[in-house]
Design a protein around this motif. Structure first.
Motif, PDB file in Angstrom:
ATOM      1  N   LYS A  39       0.706  -1.298   0.181  1.00 35.33           N
ATOM      2  CA  LYS A  39       0.057  -0.163  -0.083  1.00 35.33           C
ATOM      3  C   LYS A  39       0.914   1.219  -0.209  1.00 35.33           C
ATOM      4  N   ASP A  40       1.672   1.570   0.966  1.00 36.09           N
ATOM      5  CA  ASP A  40       2.648   2.804   1.165  1.00 36.09           C
ATOM      6  C   ASP A  40       4.143   2.406   0.800  1.00 36.09           C
ATOM      7  N   VAL A  41       4.451   0.853   0.939  1.00 36.99           N
ATOM      8  CA  VAL A  41       5.768   0.547   0.703  1.00 36.99           C
ATOM      9  C   VAL A  41       5.860  -0.721   0.195  1.00 36.99           C
ATOM     10  N   ILE A  42       6.874  -1.010  -0.696  1.00 33.59           N
ATOM     11  CA  ILE A  42       6.872  -2.491  -1.394  1.00 33.59           C
ATOM     12  C   ILE A  42       7.386  -3.419  -0.146  1.00 33.59           C
ATOM     13  N   TRP A  43       7.180  -4.574  -0.592  1.00 38.82           N
ATOM     14  CA  TRP A  43       7.688  -5.633   0.487  1.00 38.82           C
ATOM     15  C   TRP A  43       9.282  -6.080   0.129  1.00 38.82           C
ATOM     16  N   PRO A  45      11.986  -8.210   2.922  1.00 40.98           N
ATOM     17  CA  PRO A  45      12.238  -8.543   4.201  1.00 40.98           C
ATOM     18  C   PRO A  45      13.532  -7.964   4.756  1.00 40.98           C
ATOM     19  N   THR A  46      13.407  -8.216   6.217  1.00 42.76           N
ATOM     20  CA  THR A  46      14.677  -7.605   7.041  1.00 42.76           C
ATOM     21  C   THR A  46      15.376  -8.959   7.091  1.00 42.76           C
ATOM     22  N   SER A  47      16.652  -9.109   7.069  1.00 41.55           N
ATOM     23  CA  SER A  47      17.450 -10.119   7.077  1.00 41.55           C
ATOM     24  C   SER A  47      17.412 -10.865   8.496  1.00 41.55           C
ATOM     25  N   TYR A  67       4.924  -5.063  18.345  1.00 37.19           N
ATOM     26  CA  TYR A  67       3.979  -4.742  17.205  1.00 37.19           C
ATOM     27  C   TYR A  67       4.863  -4.608  15.985  1.00 37.19           C
ATOM     28  N   ASP A  68       4.847  -5.268  14.851  1.00 42.61           N
ATOM     29  CA  ASP A  68       5.545  -4.769  13.729  1.00 42.61           C
ATOM     30  C   ASP A  68       4.639  -4.199  12.782  1.00 42.61           C
ATOM     31  N   LEU A  69       5.005  -2.992  12.078  1.00 45.16           N
ATOM     32  CA  LEU A  69       4.148  -2.166  11.500  1.00 45.16           C
ATOM     33  C   LEU A  69       4.572  -2.499  10.162  1.00 45.16           C
ATOM     34  N   GLY A  70       3.668  -3.163   9.333  1.00 44.64           N
ATOM     35  CA  GLY A  70       3.817  -3.752   7.834  1.00 44.64           C
ATOM     36  C   GLY A  70       4.760  -4.752   7.958  1.00 44.64           C
ATOM     37  N   SER A  71       4.183  -5.760   8.310  1.00 46.25           N
ATOM     38  CA  SER A  71       4.879  -7.091   8.977  1.00 46.25           C
ATOM     39  C   SER A  71       5.270  -8.082   7.768  1.00 46.25           C
ATOM     40  N   GLY A  72       4.852  -7.733   6.420  1.00 46.95           N
ATOM     41  CA  GLY A  72       5.409  -8.574   5.513  1.00 46.95           C
ATOM     42  C   GLY A  72       5.286 -10.208   5.496  1.00 46.95           C
ATOM     43  N   ASP A  73       6.372 -10.911   5.621  1.00 45.72           N
ATOM     44  CA  ASP A  73       6.189 -12.407   5.659  1.00 45.72           C
ATOM     45  C   ASP A  73       6.200 -12.801   7.247  1.00 45.72           C
ATOM     46  N   ILE A  91       1.135  -6.001  11.816  1.00 51.41           N
ATOM     47  CA  ILE A  91       0.002  -5.292  11.007  1.00 51.41           C
ATOM     48  C   ILE A  91       0.380  -5.223   9.501  1.00 51.41           C
ATOM     49  N   GLU A  92      -0.509  -5.772   8.677  1.00 47.01           N
ATOM     50  CA  GLU A  92       0.021  -5.861   7.251  1.00 47.01           C
ATOM     51  C   GLU A  92      -1.137  -5.522   6.266  1.00 47.01           C
ATOM     52  N   PHE A  93      -0.935  -4.850   5.191  1.00 43.87           N
ATOM     53  CA  PHE A  93      -2.422  -4.411   4.649  1.00 43.87           C
ATOM     54  C   PHE A  93      -2.558  -5.460   3.554  1.00 43.87           C
ATOM     55  N   ASN A  94      -1.488  -6.317   3.040  1.00 43.44           N
ATOM     56  CA  ASN A  94      -1.763  -7.230   1.996  1.00 43.44           C
ATOM     57  C   ASN A  94      -2.479  -8.460   2.805  1.00 43.44           C
ATOM     58  N   GLY A 119      -4.306  -5.169   8.192  1.00 41.26           N
ATOM     59  CA  GLY A 119      -5.053  -3.892   8.401  1.00 41.26           C
ATOM     60  C   GLY A 119      -3.933  -2.571   7.818  1.00 41.26           C
ATOM     61  N   ASP A 120      -4.191  -1.440   8.067  1.00 46.62           N
ATOM     62  CA  ASP A 120      -3.567  -0.335   7.739  1.00 46.62           C
ATOM     63  C   ASP A 120      -2.789   0.088   8.892  1.00 46.62           C
ATOM     64  N   ILE A 121      -1.474   0.366   8.942  1.00 49.59           N
ATOM     65  CA  ILE A 121      -0.892   0.822  10.048  1.00 49.59           C
ATOM     66  C   ILE A 121      -1.154   2.110  10.541  1.00 49.59           C
ATOM     67  N   PHE A 122      -2.010   3.045   9.643  1.00 48.67           N
ATOM     68  CA  PHE A 122      -2.356   4.398   9.753  1.00 48.67           C
ATOM     69  C   PHE A 122      -3.645   4.338  10.279  1.00 48.67           C
ATOM     70  N   MET A 134       9.802  -1.695  12.812  1.00 49.71           N
ATOM     71  CA  MET A 134       9.305  -1.174  11.546  1.00 49.71           C
ATOM     72  C   MET A 134      10.456  -1.034  10.431  1.00 49.71           C
ATOM     73  N   TYR A 135      10.071  -1.422   9.111  1.00 50.79           N
ATOM     74  CA  TYR A 135      10.862  -1.245   8.027  1.00 50.79           C
ATOM     75  C   TYR A 135      10.072  -0.594   7.162  1.00 50.79           C
ATOM     76  N   LEU A 136      10.043   0.768   7.040  1.00 46.94           N
ATOM     77  CA  LEU A 136       8.942   1.233   6.066  1.00 46.94           C
ATOM     78  C   LEU A 136       9.633   2.294   4.989  1.00 46.94           C
TER      79      LEU A 136
HETATM   80  C1  LIG Z   1       9.582  -3.177   3.525  1.00 45.61           C
HETATM   81  S1  LIG Z   1       8.244  -4.373   4.155  1.00 45.61           S
HETATM   82  C2  LIG Z   1       9.021  -4.762   5.639  1.00 45.61           C
HETATM   83  C3  LIG Z   1       8.419  -6.231   6.083  1.00 45.61           C
HETATM   84  C4  LIG Z   1       8.723  -6.674   7.700  1.00 45.61           C
HETATM   85  N1  LIG Z   1       8.469  -5.587   8.688  1.00 45.61           N
HETATM   86  C5  LIG Z   1      10.288  -7.009   7.598  1.00 45.61           C
HETATM   87  O1  LIG Z   1      11.009  -5.871   8.216  1.00 45.61           O
HETATM   88  O2  LIG Z   1      10.721  -7.914   7.090  1.00 45.61           O
HETATM   89  C6  LIG Z   1       6.822  -3.238   4.232  1.00 45.61           C
HETATM   90  C7  LIG Z   1       5.582  -4.144   4.450  1.00 45.61           C
HETATM   91  O3  LIG Z   1       4.653  -3.104   4.700  1.00 45.61           O
HETATM   92  C8  LIG Z   1       3.396  -3.462   3.978  1.00 45.61           C
HETATM   93  N2  LIG Z   1       2.622  -1.982   4.179  1.00 45.61           N
HETATM   94  C9  LIG Z   1       2.673  -1.061   3.210  1.00 45.61           C
HETATM   95  N3  LIG Z   1       1.811   0.151   3.293  1.00 45.61           N
HETATM   96  C10 LIG Z   1       1.072  -0.631   4.574  1.00 45.61           C
HETATM   97  C11 LIG Z   1       0.103  -0.195   5.552  1.00 45.61           C
HETATM   98  N4  LIG Z   1      -0.373   1.389   5.143  1.00 45.61           N
HETATM   99  N5  LIG Z   1      -0.568  -0.740   6.514  1.00 45.61           N
HETATM  100  C12 LIG Z   1       0.003  -2.086   6.575  1.00 45.61           C
HETATM  101  N6  LIG Z   1       1.007  -2.689   5.956  1.00 45.61           N
HETATM  102  C13 LIG Z   1       1.638  -1.882   4.891  1.00 45.61           C
HETATM  103  C14 LIG Z   1       3.959  -3.950   2.754  1.00 45.61           C
HETATM  104  O4  LIG Z   1       2.862  -4.890   2.200  1.00 45.61           O
HETATM  105  C15 LIG Z   1       5.167  -4.949   3.268  1.00 45.61           C
HETATM  106  O5  LIG Z   1       4.812  -6.307   3.570  1.00 45.61           O
END
Ligand SMILES: C[S@@+](CC[C@H](N)C(=O)[O-])C[C@H]1O[C@@H](n2cnc3c(N)ncnc32)[C@H](O)[C@@H]1O
Length: 279
Positions: A39-43, A45-47, A67-73, A91-94, A119-122, A134-136
């Protein structure tokens, strides 16, 4: 059977094969692909090594709610549960990513303490977190900054890459090719405080200026104002020294909570309780 009589059978076989291929494609398990849109940033992963470092910097324990905001995998939340014994929520939008991470938590045996919200982190409430990861993106960190600063003093925020501009990190670290930044949410201490309990003196007036975790100010005792020396704020813990009217160095260490400050005042070789209220 001539060709014209075999044609319907052949069509049925071909139709069946393409249908089966479509079904197989439809049922192929979702597999995240690095750089896929979000939604707001690509996926990406953090190593694992940086995840371990981020959670170590934040001193995560079994008492924490991460809480991991934008939790990806789900790598951060799952690691928080599996290696650090914490409860964790991503919290992950996808929705497919949220489901993928949920299955990962099950496979790794931590589904009892690690879960994912689609859901949406915002929009989602993460105010109960004791640790936020977070990794945004820099812009997203800045959008989140007011919310993060309103969290309970002492909440640890760890970001893989990206700053919070003027809110400088309390600690920086690296692992592999990545960098991580740690911030500790500071108590809001700016203002004028009426301070009681200073040895042999009338009530003092403590004036504190604050920029995030950086503080300074003055102590006024018996009408004489002196600058604070070595003033420090970490979470809700405040400490500083100052020269009293008689040029003797005094110091205070205190805890701040809801407009009250309580701690210890050291002067003339003795340490006594001190209290202050914000005016
Ligand atoms: C760079 S990845 C980081 C994933 C994970 N936190 C990590 O460090 O491995 C950012 C993640 O945020 C998700 N994302 C983007 N915008 C978002 C939003 N508004 N709300 C929730 N998730 C969001 C993306 O789908 C993606 O999976």
């Amino acid at each position: 059977m001539n060709l014209s009589s075999r044609l319907p059978v052949l069509c049925l076989v071909l139709f069946g094969l393409s249908g089966a291929a479509q079904l197989a494609r439809a049922e192929a398990p979702f597999q995240p692909v690095p750089h896929q849109a979000g939604k707001d940033v690509i996926w990406l992963p953090t190593s694992q090594s940086l995840v371990d470092e981020m959670l170590t910097m934040a001193k995560v324990t079994s008492k924490d709610l991460v809480y991991d905001l934008g939790s990806g995998d789900g790598i951060i939340a799952v690691t928080a549960g599996k290696k650090f014994g914490a409860r964790a929520i991503g919290i992950e939008f996808n929705p497919k990513m949220a489901e993928f991470a949920t299955q990962r938590a099950k496979k790794e045996g931590v589904a009892d303490k690690v879960s994912f919200i689609n859901g949406d982190i915002f929009a989602e409430d993460f105010s109960q977190a004791t640790v936020v990861t977070m990794y945004l993106l820099p812009t997203l960190n800045l959008r989140l900054r007011p919310t993060l600063l309103d969290m309970k003093p002492g909440t640890r925020i760890v970001s893989h890459a990206f700053s919070m501009q003027e809110w400088e990190p309390d600690q920086t670290s690296t692992a592999g090719s990545g960098s991580a930044y740690l911030w500790i949410v500071p108590a809001k201490v700016a203002g004028v405080w009426d301070i009681k309990g200073l040895e042999g003196a009338a009530p003092g007036k403590l004036t504190l200026h604050q920029s995030f975790q950086q503080i300074g100010g003055t102590m006024t005792v018996a009408g004489v104002s002196q600058p604070l020396l070595g003033a420090q704020l970490s979470a809700d813990k405040l400490s500083f020294s100052f020269f009293g009217p008689d040029k003797v160095m005094q110091s205070i260490t205190a805890t701040v909570a809801a407009g009250n400050l309580s701690g210890m005042h050291t002067a003339y070789g003795t340490t006594k309780a001190v209290e202050a209220k914000r005016l």
